[in-house]
Motif scaffolding. Structure first.
Motif, PDB file in Angstrom:
ATOM      1  N   ARG A   1     -51.044 100.705 125.305  1.00 18.87           N
ATOM      2  CA  ARG A   1     -49.922 100.346 126.182  1.00 18.87           C
ATOM      3  C   ARG A   1     -49.091 101.540 126.563  1.00 18.87           C
ATOM      4  O   ARG A   1     -48.395 101.545 127.546  1.00 18.87           O
ATOM      5  CB  ARG A   1     -49.049  99.298 125.500  1.00 18.87           C
ATOM      6  N   LEU A   2     -49.105 102.527 125.714  1.00 17.75           N
ATOM      7  CA  LEU A   2     -48.435 103.765 126.093  1.00 17.75           C
ATOM      8  C   LEU A   2     -49.303 104.909 125.646  1.00 17.75           C
ATOM      9  O   LEU A   2     -50.124 104.740 124.771  1.00 17.75           O
ATOM     10  CB  LEU A   2     -47.116 103.964 125.362  1.00 17.75           C
ATOM     11  N   PRO A   3     -49.054 106.071 126.195  1.00 19.48           N
ATOM     12  CA  PRO A   3     -49.856 107.216 125.763  1.00 19.48           C
ATOM     13  C   PRO A   3     -49.672 107.470 124.284  1.00 19.48           C
ATOM     14  O   PRO A   3     -48.573 107.377 123.761  1.00 19.48           O
ATOM     15  CB  PRO A   3     -49.272 108.381 126.578  1.00 19.48           C
ATOM     16  N   SER A   4     -50.769 107.777 123.643  1.00 20.75           N
ATOM     17  CA  SER A   4     -50.788 108.088 122.216  1.00 20.75           C
ATOM     18  C   SER A   4     -50.367 106.928 121.342  1.00 20.75           C
ATOM     19  O   SER A   4     -50.149 107.099 120.146  1.00 20.75           O
ATOM     20  CB  SER A   4     -49.873 109.268 121.872  1.00 20.75           C
ATOM     21  N   ASN A   5     -50.228 105.734 121.895  1.00 21.63           N
ATOM     22  CA  ASN A   5     -49.779 104.621 121.070  1.00 21.63           C
ATOM     23  C   ASN A   5     -50.781 104.302 119.979  1.00 21.63           C
ATOM     24  O   ASN A   5     -50.403 103.973 118.857  1.00 21.63           O
ATOM     25  CB  ASN A   5     -49.566 103.387 121.943  1.00 21.63           C
ATOM     26  N   SER A   6     -52.066 104.402 120.294  1.00 28.38           N
ATOM     27  CA  SER A   6     -53.045 104.031 119.269  1.00 28.38           C
ATOM     28  C   SER A   6     -53.024 105.026 118.123  1.00 28.38           C
ATOM     29  O   SER A   6     -53.255 104.658 116.976  1.00 28.38           O
ATOM     30  CB  SER A   6     -54.438 103.908 119.844  1.00 28.38           C
ATOM     31  N   LEU A   7     -52.697 106.282 118.434  1.00 27.89           N
ATOM     32  CA  LEU A   7     -52.565 107.241 117.341  1.00 27.89           C
ATOM     33  C   LEU A   7     -51.373 106.876 116.459  1.00 27.89           C
ATOM     34  O   LEU A   7     -51.455 106.905 115.237  1.00 27.89           O
ATOM     35  CB  LEU A   7     -52.356 108.660 117.895  1.00 27.89           C
ATOM     36  N   PHE A   8     -50.272 106.497 117.115  1.00 32.07           N
ATOM     37  CA  PHE A   8     -49.087 106.129 116.344  1.00 32.07           C
ATOM     38  C   PHE A   8     -49.392 104.953 115.438  1.00 32.07           C
ATOM     39  O   PHE A   8     -48.956 104.888 114.301  1.00 32.07           O
ATOM     40  CB  PHE A   8     -47.933 105.726 117.255  1.00 32.07           C
ATOM     41  N   LEU A   9     -50.145 103.998 115.980  1.00 34.26           N
ATOM     42  CA  LEU A   9     -50.374 102.802 115.194  1.00 34.26           C
ATOM     43  C   LEU A   9     -51.376 103.022 114.078  1.00 34.26           C
ATOM     44  O   LEU A   9     -51.420 102.267 113.125  1.00 34.26           O
ATOM     45  CB  LEU A   9     -50.866 101.668 116.100  1.00 34.26           C
ATOM     46  N   SER A  10     -52.212 104.055 114.212  1.00 36.30           N
ATOM     47  CA  SER A  10     -53.234 104.218 113.197  1.00 36.30           C
ATOM     48  C   SER A  10     -52.661 104.643 111.866  1.00 36.30           C
ATOM     49  O   SER A  10     -53.224 104.351 110.824  1.00 36.30           O
ATOM     50  CB  SER A  10     -54.251 105.274 113.627  1.00 36.30           C
ATOM     51  N   PHE A  11     -51.547 105.374 111.908  1.00 34.16           N
ATOM     52  CA  PHE A  11     -51.041 105.911 110.657  1.00 34.16           C
ATOM     53  C   PHE A  11     -49.978 105.034 110.043  1.00 34.16           C
ATOM     54  O   PHE A  11     -49.383 104.214 110.702  1.00 34.16           O
ATOM     55  CB  PHE A  11     -50.448 107.308 110.892  1.00 34.16           C
ATOM     56  N   GLY A  12     -49.763 105.259 108.791  1.00 35.86           N
ATOM     57  CA  GLY A  12     -48.642 104.618 108.106  1.00 35.86           C
ATOM     58  C   GLY A  12     -48.779 103.133 107.932  1.00 35.86           C
ATOM     59  O   GLY A  12     -47.803 102.451 107.690  1.00 35.86           O
ATOM     60  N   ASN A  13     -49.979 102.601 108.070  1.00 36.95           N
ATOM     61  CA  ASN A  13     -50.176 101.160 107.917  1.00 36.95           C
ATOM     62  C   ASN A  13     -49.337 100.369 108.895  1.00 36.95           C
ATOM     63  O   ASN A  13     -48.984  99.241 108.633  1.00 36.95           O
ATOM     64  CB  ASN A  13     -49.843 100.707 106.494  1.00 36.95           C
ATOM     65  N   VAL A  14     -48.996 101.004 110.030  1.00 33.32           N
ATOM     66  CA  VAL A  14     -48.221 100.275 111.035  1.00 33.32           C
ATOM     67  C   VAL A  14     -49.125  99.297 111.761  1.00 33.32           C
ATOM     68  O   VAL A  14     -48.815  98.142 111.951  1.00 33.32           O
ATOM     69  CB  VAL A  14     -47.594 101.250 112.052  1.00 33.32           C
ATOM     70  N   GLY A  15     -50.267  99.802 112.195  1.00 39.07           N
ATOM     71  CA  GLY A  15     -51.201  98.937 112.903  1.00 39.07           C
ATOM     72  C   GLY A  15     -52.300  98.528 111.931  1.00 39.07           C
ATOM     73  O   GLY A  15     -52.215  97.513 111.269  1.00 39.07           O
ATOM     74  N   THR A  16     -53.280  99.385 111.810  1.00 42.03           N
ATOM     75  CA  THR A  16     -54.390  99.045 110.948  1.00 42.03           C
ATOM     76  C   THR A  16     -54.099  99.487 109.512  1.00 42.03           C
ATOM     77  O   THR A  16     -53.477 100.508 109.262  1.00 42.03           O
ATOM     78  CB  THR A  16     -55.675  99.733 111.449  1.00 42.03           C
ATOM     79  N   GLU A  17     -54.546  98.668 108.582  1.00 42.69           N
ATOM     80  CA  GLU A  17     -54.295  99.015 107.181  1.00 42.69           C
ATOM     81  C   GLU A  17     -55.628  99.322 106.522  1.00 42.69           C
ATOM     82  O   GLU A  17     -56.406  98.421 106.249  1.00 42.69           O
ATOM     83  CB  GLU A  17     -53.637  97.843 106.463  1.00 42.69           C
ATOM     84  N   THR A  18     -55.865 100.596 106.332  1.00 50.19           N
ATOM     85  CA  THR A  18     -57.141 100.944 105.747  1.00 50.19           C
ATOM     86  C   THR A  18     -56.973 102.134 104.802  1.00 50.19           C
ATOM     87  O   THR A  18     -56.135 102.993 105.018  1.00 50.19           O
ATOM     88  CB  THR A  18     -58.159 101.309 106.838  1.00 50.19           C
TER      89      THR A  18
END
Lengths: 364, 443, 370
Positions: C145-162
């Motif tokens: 939805r925004l530039p680099s948003n998927s990178l932001f969500l990948s870290f810190g267990n914000v988006g994906t939790e792995t």
């Protein structure tokens, strides 16, 4: 008047010190006696508060200028009040300059410092010119509005996952180091909120604290520990020395994932500006009241404008300070001021006791 | 008694020669002569007819008529302190019978209707307000406060209009200092015409509180009764259906009578809601300008980008946008007070659609701005007492100004400044803003 | 008179300066920063700028990437500023990527630049980009939805939790760079077509990249540093065929350093509880302890191997040195010297305690009802 205002003054002082000079000194000396100083400060602070309030209660409804006027020679009163007034002036001044620098650095770097300090001064001078009773009400309200948020932020910082407790424990391995006088005096600074009673005693019949001294002691201990532990835990024992304002850098590192704003640092800064303005207003009001008692009254149109003149001088010093004093000089002034503080408090207690004795002897 | 009938009659004719509604009636029967003087537009002719004419012609003896008259309720002899013309103007009739000079109050006040509360409404409380007649108001209030210590003081105000004023208070609870202060200030008023109680309140407050009200103006009798029991002083005036309650502190302006009628948690929730409304109304425009123009890193990145996107079509800086929308909203609010009823709904459509939708479409304002302005407009009216609501409407422009010039620092300093200003106000010697007020009152 | 004075004072403030007013649509938000090694010892700085769109509802991931080479980062940023029409605003930079070639050398001065700028968030994510930072910035995953948003969500267990992604904040990197007794780590982002994957971690020593651990090792690293919740552990039969997969619910790990005897012993206690997620054979509820033992052995084996790897490469990302400093008295320098020698010959022991809550949601039953 309710005694809770004494606690208001004390807590205001404790809060201002989480950011101001105390962490600077404590963290600088984290390997050289800060730990002991923290724990030493608690009993010293408690004792000072206990005795000071006990002796002040011997003079119901009288402020320090009135007490000195009744029981001491004129020259003594002059010197003492002048000295005291200057102490309070410097306290407010250092907080003000620190705050202007922080605001410029973190909130709005493009604005001129002169504008910031003028804004602050406008409000502070207006506040300090109010009646003493109103100053207390204002401070209470500001404190009550800001305290929940500050408590929340402190809570969040303790439960932060990135806080490495090992680094904190490294600091505590230095518990055997004996602190020097400067550090102990700085650590006791968190308890000095009571000193504003010199003026506000005019509204109180009795300011004894009783058993609540234990609560005060624990709060002070908690403040000191928080101010020491959190920056070290978040920035590391070695790394924390790099920052000029360790606590602001610490709040920059906090994050509320699901909150409305993500970065806590702005919220914290806003709250702190509130608290500092309140603190400087209180200090300058007390300082002005003490100096007012020894300066002649200037009248213009039947209104006493001595307070305005005194505050005008304070404000001018503030402006000069912001323009010409830099961080390092400020730090040194603060350190010197804090070293003077502890002995000054002790002298204050002794003088009160002497006056009390003299008065009792006279009345017999 | 020292004045003779001729003196009084001459005085009346002199002073009232320009009033065609002055009536001079001579009643003659069986040798007794009774002269009546009254002003027909303010007197109840029916009462005069019933109480004075009919019995006159029914009594045989003038002595009996005299006795009858003297025993009428609210009849009395003229005293030295009475000013005959004033009595006539206030709806009394002057009766010259034998050697008696009597006066009877037959006032007819046509405007006695008791309206429903329109300015200050509650959901479950009493729904009627005060009327414009002093006696009716006294009736209403006495019915709500059955205490013997309810003291009423009469005064007149206004050099030319001479409106009647009544001060009510509970003698057991009232603060005498405040009462004395009030008397002093009332005495200092030197104006010709005072038409409403709000004008009066302007004149008795100190010059210092030029923005925030320190006296509550209300139309609700239940509020009056409640405040009487707490020791406040009520001022009612002839010709207006509002009353003044003094001294008032900041919380009085934020409290509504509903707080007493609803369950306590709901009441607390509503109070918190009101303060939130106050905060929103004051801060939202200033924060918008402060954050978007000075510190956009305050928001989350998504919000910052969408605000930037919605502002893309707007040609001028953020603060002008905010100011423009706010002024439009103020104009709308002001105009809606004066709209004739027929045009009312049209104006709402105009305001809503055109100012909102079309302005965005034309690229004059951004979407976010519409939401902010509507939120501000709505939350402004959450404040129960009107005067405070107006005061906040003005204060938010102050904060907006500070935000425009100095950013967020200015907003924070402005807030502290407002708190200091409020704390330094006094309402008749009582502190205006302090946290635990009851305690302060007990000192 | 008073009013005139007040007005004068207020007006004088207005004359002072422009006060930093800049509308939001005159700023370009830098969402991610990439630092690469350029030719001739220069740095290649790439900034990804988010371009706002008028379409508020769908958002847009339109972005602009500008790269510049210079000797120092500040110079490069200044040159980039002259290439854009709007003011660069670093207040929303949440992703900082270092190129893989760059980190082979000491990146101390680069991290220093980041720590001095007050406008770059200290809670920005940091990572290594493979093959270089620019490629990662250029990746545009679908549905952003925004530039680099998927990178932001990948870290810190914000988006994906792995557990395969280690998240490192900028302030952590700055802290670990100075703190003695613990070495910094950074996750490695690998570019793949238009997308990327993150499952490896690079370990640093004195801010130079010395070791890369693969995905399995990353998983166990996160387990022992208490950073993983939703993991799964594979149990294998003797012939290396999968037996069942154990999905963890709660992971608790703590360690103790025992320096009284030589050689020193570092003892780990790991407690994991969870359920079976996937089974390749019929599992019996009775044999729960047996299954637990299998997992325990698995955990012990992998963890001890990982720790020994760290020891061999002379890195300490878990912070044993710091723990040693925290539990002994003395000057820091001496303590570190002591620990360096102790660490080399230390022995590791891992005690794993697995609690299998039940054998999955499905009860393996013997056969069907008659």
């Amino acid at each position: 008047m309710s005694k809770r205002f004494i606690y208001v003054m004390l807590i205001l002082n404790m809060l201002t010190n989480i950011v101001a000079f105390v962490p600077m000194v404590l963290i600088e000396n984290r390997g050289a006696g800060s730990v002991q100083a923290i724990f030493l400060a608690v009993p010293i602070g408690m004792l000072i508060i206990y005795f000071y309030t006990k002796y002040m209660s011997g003079f119901p409804n009288l402020g320090l200028p009135e007490i000195l006027e009744r029981y001491t020679p004129k020259w003594f009163r002059f010197c003492f009040l002048f000295f005291h007034g200057v102490l309070w002036l410097i306290a407010g001044l250092v907080t003000l300059i620190t705050f202007t620098h922080i605001s410029k650095q973190y909130i709005n770097p493009d604005i001129e410092e002169l504008v910031i300090v003028l804004l602050f001064l406008l409000i502070i001078v207006f506040g300090a010119l109010m009646q003493s009773r109103n100053v207390l009400y204002a401070i209470e309200i500001i404190l009550l509005l800001n305290l929940p948020f500050i408590a929340f932020i402190i809570f969040k910082s303790y439960t932060n996952q990135e806080l490495i407790w090992d680094s904190v424990r490294v600091a505590f391995t230095y518990y055997q180091e004996i602190p020097n006088f400067e550090i102990v005096s700085t650590a006791t600074f968190v308890y000095t909120g009571y000193a504003n009673i010199v003026i506000f005693n005019r509204y109180f019949k009795d300011v004894k604290v009783g058993y609540s001294i234990i609560i005060i002691g624990s709060l002070g201990l908690f403040t000191l520990l928080t101010t020491f532990i959190i920056p070290i835990g978040i920035h590391g024992f070695d790394g924390v020395g790099f920052y000029t304002f360790p606590w602001i850098a610490t709040t920059e590192a906090l994050r509320i994932e699901l909150g409305f704003i993500e970065r806590i640092s702005f919220l914290f800064l806003g709250l702190y500006i509130n608290i500092s303005i309140a603190s400087v207003t209180l200090h300058w009001h007390v300082g002005m009241e003490q100096l007012k008692a020894i300066f002649p009254k200037f009248k213009r149109k039947k209104k006493n404008i001595t307070p305005i003149i005194i505050l005008g001088v304070f404000a001018l010093l503030g402006i000069i300070g912001v323009l010409f004093i830099d961080e390092e000089m400020l730090g040194n002034i603060a350190k010197v001021w804090m070293v003077i503080l502890l002995p000054a408090q002790l002298i204050g207690i002794v003088i009160l006791k002497v006056i009390l004795k003299r008065r009792d002897k006279l009345s017999k | 008694m020292n004045r003779s009938k001729e003196e009084i009659t001459d005085l009346i004719k002199n002073e009232l020669h320009g009033s065609p509604d002055l009536v001079n009636q001579m009643l003659e029967a069986n040798g007794t002569v009774c002269e009546l003087w009254y002003i027909s537009s303010v007197c109840d002719s029916e009462k005069i007819h019933k109480d004075l004419y009919v019995p006159f012609f029914e009594e045989r003896d003038k002595k009996e008529y005299e006795d009858y008259l003297l025993s009428l309720s609210s009849i009395r002899q003229i005293e030295d302190g009475d000013h005959p013309v004033e009595l006539l103007l206030r709806g009394s009739v002057l009766i010259f019978l034998n050697h008696f000079i009597l006066t009877l109050e037959v006032k007819n006040y046509l405007n006695k209707t008791i309206p429903d509360t329109t300015i200050e409404t509650t959901i479950q409380g009493p729904q009627t307000g005060l009327s414009e007649d002093l006696e009716t108001n006294l009736n209403i209030i006495r019915h709500r406060y059955h205490q013997s210590s309810l003291t009423i003081e009469d005064r007149k105000i206004g050099n030319k209009s001479q409106m009647g004023l009544k001060l009510l208070y509970d003698a057991k609870e009232v603060d005498l200092e405040v009462l004395k202060e009030l008397h002093q200030r009332l005495g200092k008023i030197d104006k010709d015409v005072i038409q409403s109680v709000s004008q009066l309140s302007r004149m008795i407050t100190r010059h210092r509180s030029f923005l925030f009200p320190t006296i509550v103006i209300t139309e609700r009798p239940d509020r009056i009764a409640y405040n009487l029991s707490k020791g406040k002083i009520i001022v009612i005036m002839e010709g207006t259906r509002f009353a003044l309650i003094l001294p008032s502190v900041f919380y009085d302006f934020m409290s509504s009578m509903d707080d007493l009628y609803l369950p306590s948690w709901i009441a607390k929730f509503l109070v918190i809601l009101r303060y939130m409304g106050l905060g929103t109304a004051l801060l939202l425009p200033a924060m918008y300008v402060g954050i978007t123009a000075f510190n956009p890193e305050f928001f989350r990145v998504q919000l910052a980008l969408s605000i930037a996107g919605s502002r893309m079509s707007v040609p001028y800086p953020a603060y002008i946008e905010v100011l423009f929308m706010l002024i439009m909203m103020e104009l709308l609010t002001e105009a809606s007070i004066r709209l004739p009823k027929a045009i009312g709904p049209t104006a709402t459509t105009v305001g809503g659609l055109i100012l909102g939708q079309a302005a965005t479409e034309a690229g004059l304002v951004s979407n976010i701005m519409i939401i902010i302005v509507s939120a501000v407009a709505i939350s402004n009216f959450v404040i129960p007492i009107n005067e405070m609501s107006f005061a906040m409407r003005v204060t938010k422009y102050l904060l907006l100004l500070l935000a425009t010039f100095t950013g967020l620092i200015g907003v924070i300093v402005g807030l502290v400044g407002i708190i200091y200003y409020l704390v330094s106000l006094n309402s008749f010697g009582k502190p205006y803003l302090a946290f635990f007020i009851d305690e302060q009152f007990k000192e | 008179m008073k009013r005139v004075l007040l007005l004068l004072v207020l007006c004088s403030i207005f004359f002072l300066s422009s006060c930093g007013y800049k509308d939001i649509d005159r700023r370009y938000f830098v969402v991610s920063i990439g630092v690469d090694k350029g030719r001739d010892d220069l740095y290649d700085i790439s900034l990804k700028l988010a371009v706002p769109s008028g379409e508020v509802k769908t958002g847009s991931d339109e972005s602009k990437i500008i790269t510049e080479s210079a000797e120092t980062i500040s110079e490069a940023v200044r040159i980039i500023k002259s290439k854009t029409d709007k003011e660069l605003d670093f207040g929303h930079s949440k992703m900082i990527i270092f190129g893989e070639q760059l980190i082979k050398e000491d990146i101390d001065n680069i991290v220093d630049w980041f720590s001095r700028r007050r406008d770059i968030q200290e809670i920005a994510w940091t990572a290594i980009g493979r093959p270089n930072a620019l490629k990662i910035l250029e990746a545009e995953p679908v549905g952003e939805r925004l530039p680099s948003n998927s990178l932001f969500l990948s870290f810190g267990n914000v988006g994906t939790e792995t557990p395969y992604i280690s998240s490192v904040y900028l302030f952590e990197l700055i802290k670990l760079r100075a703190e003695r007794g613990i070495d910094p780590i950074l996750p490695i982002i690998e570019a793949e077509e238009k997308d990327y994957s993150i499952n490896e971690v690079g370990v640093f020593s004195n801010l130079r990249h010395v070791l890369t651990i693969n995905d399995e090792q990353t998983k166990y690293f996160n387990i022992i540093t208490n950073d993983a919740t939703k993991t799964e552990i594979k149990a294998e039969k003797e012939n290396e065929t999968p037996y069942f997969i154990f999905s963890t619910d709660r992971v608790q790990s703590s360690y103790r350093i025992d320096t009284e005897n030589t050689p020193a012993k570092i003892v780990f206690n790991i407690k994991i509880s969870g359920v079976v997620e996937e089974a390749f054979d019929v599992l019996d509820d009775e044999k729960k302890t047996e299954y637990e033992k299998i997992i325990e052995d698995e955990v012990k084996d992998h963890t001890e191997r990982l720790l020994r790897l760290f020891q061999k490469e002379k890195v300490d990302p878990i912070g044993f040195g710091l723990r040693y400093r925290a539990s002994h008295i003395g000057k820091e320098k001496t303590k570190i010297g002591e620990w360096d020698s102790i660490y080399q010959s230390a022995n590791f022991k891992v005690n794993a305690n697995i609690q299998m809550k039940n054998v999955g949601t499905i009860q393996d039953q013997d056969g069907y009802p008659e």
